[in-house]
Structure formats: structure tokens, C-alpha cells
Design an enzyme around this catalytic site. Structure first.
Site, PDB file in Angstrom:
ATOM      1  N   ILE A  18     -12.201  -4.182  -6.718  1.00 36.25           N
ATOM      2  CA  ILE A  18     -12.555  -5.082  -7.824  1.00 36.25           C
ATOM      3  C   ILE A  18     -13.964  -5.632  -7.603  1.00 36.25           C
ATOM      4  CG2 ILE A  18     -11.898  -7.151  -9.124  1.00 36.25           C
ATOM      5  CD1 ILE A  18      -8.982  -6.682  -8.251  1.00 36.25           C
ATOM      6  N   SER A  41     -16.849   0.014  11.555  1.00 35.36           N
ATOM      7  CA  SER A  41     -17.363   1.015  12.494  1.00 35.36           C
ATOM      8  C   SER A  41     -17.703   2.337  11.823  1.00 35.36           C
ATOM      9  CB  SER A  41     -16.371   1.223  13.633  1.00 35.36           C
ATOM     10  OG  SER A  41     -15.078   1.314  13.130  1.00 35.36           O
ATOM     11  N   LEU A  85     -13.880 -12.838  -3.352  1.00 35.83           N
ATOM     12  CA  LEU A  85     -12.849 -11.805  -3.484  1.00 35.83           C
ATOM     13  C   LEU A  85     -12.426 -11.220  -2.143  1.00 35.83           C
ATOM     14  CD1 LEU A  85     -14.589 -11.735  -6.297  1.00 35.83           C
ATOM     15  CD2 LEU A  85     -13.319  -9.632  -6.678  1.00 35.83           C
ATOM     16  N   ILE A  89      -5.534  -7.088   1.519  1.00 30.83           N
ATOM     17  CA  ILE A  89      -4.736  -7.016   0.287  1.00 30.83           C
ATOM     18  C   ILE A  89      -3.487  -6.155   0.380  1.00 30.83           C
ATOM     19  CG2 ILE A  89      -6.712  -7.487  -1.218  1.00 30.83           C
ATOM     20  CD1 ILE A  89      -6.525  -4.360  -1.871  1.00 30.83           C
ATOM     21  N   TYR A 153       1.502 -11.479   3.309  1.00 35.80           N
ATOM     22  CA  TYR A 153       0.324 -11.398   2.428  1.00 35.80           C
ATOM     23  C   TYR A 153       0.360 -12.508   1.382  1.00 35.80           C
ATOM     24  CZ  TYR A 153      -2.404 -10.054  -1.648  1.00 35.80           C
ATOM     25  OH  TYR A 153      -3.253 -10.078  -2.726  1.00 35.80           O
TER      26      TYR A 153
HETATM   27  C1  LIG Z   1      -1.329  -8.219  -7.419  1.00 40.09           C
HETATM   28  C2  LIG Z   1      -1.064  -7.433  -6.182  1.00 40.09           C
HETATM   29  O1  LIG Z   1      -1.239  -6.045  -6.462  1.00 40.09           O
HETATM   30  C3  LIG Z   1      -0.983  -5.193  -5.369  1.00 40.09           C
HETATM   31  O2  LIG Z   1       0.305  -5.376  -4.886  1.00 40.09           O
HETATM   32  P1  LIG Z   1       1.530  -4.470  -5.262  1.00 40.09           P
HETATM   33  O3  LIG Z   1       2.197  -5.001  -6.479  1.00 40.09           O
HETATM   34  O4  LIG Z   1       2.351  -4.345  -4.061  1.00 40.09           O
HETATM   35  O5  LIG Z   1       0.819  -3.068  -5.643  1.00 40.09           O
HETATM   36  P2  LIG Z   1       1.201  -1.588  -5.317  1.00 40.09           P
HETATM   37  O6  LIG Z   1       0.395  -0.776  -6.230  1.00 40.09           O
HETATM   38  O7  LIG Z   1       1.095  -1.260  -3.866  1.00 40.09           O
HETATM   39  O8  LIG Z   1       2.771  -1.517  -5.678  1.00 40.09           O
HETATM   40  C4  LIG Z   1       3.240  -1.750  -6.981  1.00 40.09           C
HETATM   41  C5  LIG Z   1       4.751  -1.582  -6.997  1.00 40.09           C
HETATM   42  O9  LIG Z   1       5.051  -0.194  -6.781  1.00 40.09           O
HETATM   43  C6  LIG Z   1       6.078  -0.086  -5.805  1.00 40.09           C
HETATM   44  N1  LIG Z   1       6.022   1.240  -5.173  1.00 40.09           N
HETATM   45  C7  LIG Z   1       6.985   2.191  -5.245  1.00 40.09           C
HETATM   46  N2  LIG Z   1       6.627   3.256  -4.540  1.00 40.09           N
HETATM   47  C8  LIG Z   1       5.372   2.989  -4.035  1.00 40.09           C
HETATM   48  C9  LIG Z   1       4.501   3.753  -3.208  1.00 40.09           C
HETATM   49  O10 LIG Z   1       4.771   4.880  -2.806  1.00 40.09           O
HETATM   50  N3  LIG Z   1       3.317   3.146  -2.875  1.00 40.09           N
HETATM   51  C10 LIG Z   1       2.988   1.878  -3.297  1.00 40.09           C
HETATM   52  N4  LIG Z   1       1.805   1.336  -2.918  1.00 40.09           N
HETATM   53  N5  LIG Z   1       3.827   1.147  -4.078  1.00 40.09           N
HETATM   54  C11 LIG Z   1       5.000   1.698  -4.432  1.00 40.09           C
HETATM   55  C12 LIG Z   1       5.787  -1.223  -4.857  1.00 40.09           C
HETATM   56  O11 LIG Z   1       6.889  -1.473  -4.021  1.00 40.09           O
HETATM   57  C13 LIG Z   1       5.467  -2.324  -5.869  1.00 40.09           C
HETATM   58  O12 LIG Z   1       6.657  -2.874  -6.352  1.00 40.09           O
HETATM   59  C14 LIG Z   1      -1.793  -5.451  -4.138  1.00 40.09           C
HETATM   60  O13 LIG Z   1      -3.028  -4.835  -4.222  1.00 40.09           O
HETATM   61  C15 LIG Z   1      -1.917  -6.940  -3.822  1.00 40.09           C
HETATM   62  O14 LIG Z   1      -3.106  -7.166  -3.094  1.00 40.09           O
HETATM   63  C16 LIG Z   1      -1.846  -7.842  -5.002  1.00 40.09           C
HETATM   64  O15 LIG Z   1      -2.302  -8.980  -4.906  1.00 40.09           O
END
Ligand SMILES: C[C@H]1O[C@H](OP(=O)(O)OP(=O)(O)OC[C@H]2O[C@@H](n3cnc4c(=O)[nH]c(N)nc43)[C@H](O)[C@@H]2O)[C@@H](O)[C@@H](O)C1=O
Length: 335
Positions: A18, A41, A85, A89, A153
Site C-alpha cells: 500500500i 539484507s 504505514l 502485517i 497481529y
Molecule cells: C486487513 C487485514 O488484511 C490481511 O489479513 P487477512 O484477512 O488475514 O488476509 P489474507 O489475504 O491473508 O486472508 C484472507 C482470508 O483468506 C483466508 N484464507 C484461506 N486460505 C488462505 C490461504 O491459502 N492463504 C491466505 N493468506 N489466506 C487464506 C484467511 O484465513 C482469511 O480468512 C492482512 O494483510 C492484515 O495485515 C490485515 O490487516
């Protein structure tokens, strides 16, 4: 610089997802930007290295770290506004290294608040997150929704938010807190769910491996989130200072439906292999988030300008470009 040149604005976390889009938007709006970049690094300035020369001509890169009060003081000195920012995260990594989240997200924010206070900077925009609400108890979620931190977090971000509120109450620091719901778009970490899906499809996979498909999120295209930052950064102080503002679309989609939508946009039938425990402990997962942004709209006139489909099309195009994919493969940007 001529004596009459306006003061620069400072951005922490400028090399990130962002942050780099915000730097571009600030330059497009006529600002000079002082961009704090953390030493790493890999000797990399992150996404700032990919911005065009005409943007970077207006950017002063300052090496530093929000955990270091001296470097924050230097960054902020003589600026007319600070956009904070910089943060750790990744929610999953916060289970493994929680101290680092407190150091960067809590102490780092304290250092920014202290510098802004002592140097009398006229505006600070502090970045919160929808994760501080936890699973929605009522929808859509307004700023009056209870705070319920379900991950280290989220707790570290809420700690920074509380410090920002306290510095406004105690010292009249002119801080405004923006609380974006999920943001997506070009340059997002491969770790986040949308790049994870697009990246697997782009690599030729037809069976996508994911975590839990049931959670719902409210996804904003990065340019809309950046417009929200500019809106609270430039609005009259009486309208925004000392307040917290959600930004988001008000549209809710489950991870499962999101995968289908990405498949449609990428013209592919996708099978999904889901492992609910793979990503996060069940009680820590935020199951539902949908934004009420009416406070931000009323105070600044901000409104999202991109649909989810439009934003996803832009994001798919970005990740299909081999040059961009190669940057991720180098492993430099996946934080
Ligand atoms: C606003 C907020 O936004 C972000 O947090 P997040 O919502 O966790 O974002 P995400 O894209 O990692 O997951 C979104 C959803 O998707 C589900 N999910 C399923 N399967 C996978 C998977 O395989 N990978 C990931 N990453 N997520 C998965 C996961 O469990 C969650 O329910 C952060 O950048 C944070 O910094 C922040 O502040």
C-alpha cells in the site's frame, strides 16, 4: 530546493504494497515525498525500485526503521504530514514471532507519535486494520463495534491505535486513524489470499491449495484504499483529527466464492483443496468482516471507485506479467 517549496510529506512503510501506491498518489497530487525504507539484507528498496523515474524524482529515500526513535525523528523533521504505514502485517507469522510485532507495530507507532508530538507536525495519519474488530458481532461493522483482538497481529495493531488515541487526548497530537478492511491489488504479498490463488493459477495449477474457505472479507482495490489515506490526510482538521475511520466497500464475499470469481476472470475451472487448519488456529481466524464506511464518506466524501471484478482484472494482469512474477520468485517482496 527554492525557499518557497512546500514541505515534503513523510511515509513510513513506503517500499511496501500500500505504501508504494500511496507514494505514487502523493507525487501525482503534487507532493514531494520523504520515504522511509527499512534496511534489509537484500539491499532492496522494495517496490519503490519499480516506480518510474518521474515519480522517484520527487521521492527522497531515507533509510531507517520505525523501531529506532532517532531515525523516525530525522524522517519526520520539517514535514507537513506523516503517513504511518510501516508494520508487520502477516497474521500467521505473528504466532511465531509475536515480540517482533510488538516492537514494530506498538513501539514503532509510539516512536512516530513522539516525533510528531515534539516536532509539532500538523497531521499524522496512523494505519489501523479491520482485524482489530475480530469476527463481526454486528454487520456492517462501524467504528463503534467492539475491539476483539484474535491474533497477536491484531493485538499489536490495536495497541498502536490506543496509543494514537491517547496521544491525541493527552498531548493534542493531530492524529487521524484510518482502519482499512482487506486491500488487494498489484504488489500485494504472495502470502495473501488473492495473490496466492492467482499465483497458483498463473503457474498452471488447476487444483488450488488453500486454508479455510468459509471466512468472509470486504476487499478494497488498493487505489481506493490509497484515496482514503489521501482523504483523511488532507481533510480539514476539524473534520478528521482525533477520529478513527473505516474504509471498505460494504460488499462481503467468502474465500470460496472469491476463488470461483478469480477462476471466472482467469477463464479457468478451479478445483480447491482446502485445509481449514493449515493457515491459522480456528479460534484465531476472523470469520466475518464487512465494512460500514459511512463515517468516512460523511467526513470527506470518499467512496470506492472500483468494483471487486475491476480490481481483480487489474491484479490478474499484474501477476500474469512475467516481469512481476519474477520479482516475487526472487523472494524479496514476500513479506
Ligand atoms: C486487513 C487485514 O488484511 C490481511 O489479513 P487477512 O484477512 O488475514 O488476509 P489474507 O489475504 O491473508 O486472508 C484472507 C482470508 O483468506 C483466508 N484464507 C484461506 N486460505 C488462505 C490461504 O491459502 N492463504 C491466505 N493468506 N489466506 C487464506 C484467511 O484465513 C482469511 O480468512 C492482512 O494483510 C492484515 O495485515 C490485515 O490487516
Amino acid at each position: 530546493m527554492p525557499a518557497s517549496a512546500p514541505a515534503p510529506v513523510a511515509v513510513t512503510g513506503a517500499e511496501g504494497f500500500i505504501g508504494s501506491h500511496l507514494v505514487e498518489a502523493l507525487v501525482a497530487a503534487g507532493h514531494r515525498v520523504r520515504a522511509m525504507v527499512q534496511y534489509n539484507s537484500f539491499s532492496s528498496y522494495g517496490w519503490l525500485e519499480t516506480l518510474p523515474g518521474e515519480v522517484m524524482d520527487n521521492v527522497e529515500v531515507v533509510l531507517g526503521d520505525v523501531r529506532d526513535p532517532g531515525s523516525v525523528h530525522g524522517l519526520v523533521t520539517g514535514t507537513e504530514a506523516v503517513y504511518h504505514l510501516a508494520a508487520l502485517i502477516a497474521i500467521p507469522y505473528s504466532y511465531r514471532a509475536p515480540h517482533s510485532y510488538v516492537e514494530t507495530n506498538v513501539t514503532g507507532t509510539l516512536n512516530v507519535l513522539e516525533a510528531v508530538r515534539h516536532l509539532g507536525i500538523p497531521r499524522l495519519v496512523h494505519t489501523s486494520t479491520s482485524e482489530t474488530y475480530g469476527t463481526a458481532q454486528t454487520v456492517p461493522i462501524s467504528e463503534d463495534h467492539p475491539i476483539n483482538t484474535q491474533s497477536p497481529y491484531a493485538a499489536s495493531k490495536a495497541g498502536g491505535d490506543r496509543l494514537a488515541d491517547s496521544y491525541h487526548a493527552s498531548f493534542e497530537v493531530p492524529v487521524v486513524t484510518l482502519r482499512p478492511f482487506n486491500t488487494f491489488g498489484p504488489r500485494q504479498s504472495m502470502r495473501a489470499v488473492i495473490p496466492t490463488v492467482i499465483g497458483q493459477v498463473a503457474a498452471g495449477e488447476r487444483t488450488i491449495t488453500l486454508g479455510d474457505l468459509r471466512p468472509t472479507r470486504d476487499f478494497s482495490y488498493v487505489k481506493d484504499t490509497v484515496a482514503a489515506f489521501l482523504a483523511v490526510g488532507t481533510a480539514p482538521a476539524a473534520d478528521v483529527v482525533g477520529r478513527t475511520f473505516n474504509s471498505g466497500t460494504g460488499e462481503e464475499i467468502s474465500v470460496g466464492d472469491l476463488v470461483s470469481l478469480i477462476g471466472k476472470i482467469m477463464d479457468t475451472e478451479l478445483e480447491v483443496r482446502a485445509d481449514q487448519e493449515r493457515i491459522r488456529p480456528a479460534a484465531s481466524e476472523v470469520m466475518r468482516l464487512v465494512c460500514d464506511a459511512s463515517r468516512l464518506r460523511a467526513a470527506t466524501g470518499w467512496a470506492p471507485a472500483h468494483t471487486l471484478e475491476q480490481g481483480l482484472a487489474q491484479t490478474v494482469a499484474f501477476f500474469r506479467d512475467p516481469l512481476n512474477l519474477g520479482r516475487y520468485k526472487a523472494g524479496i517482496y514476500n513479506v
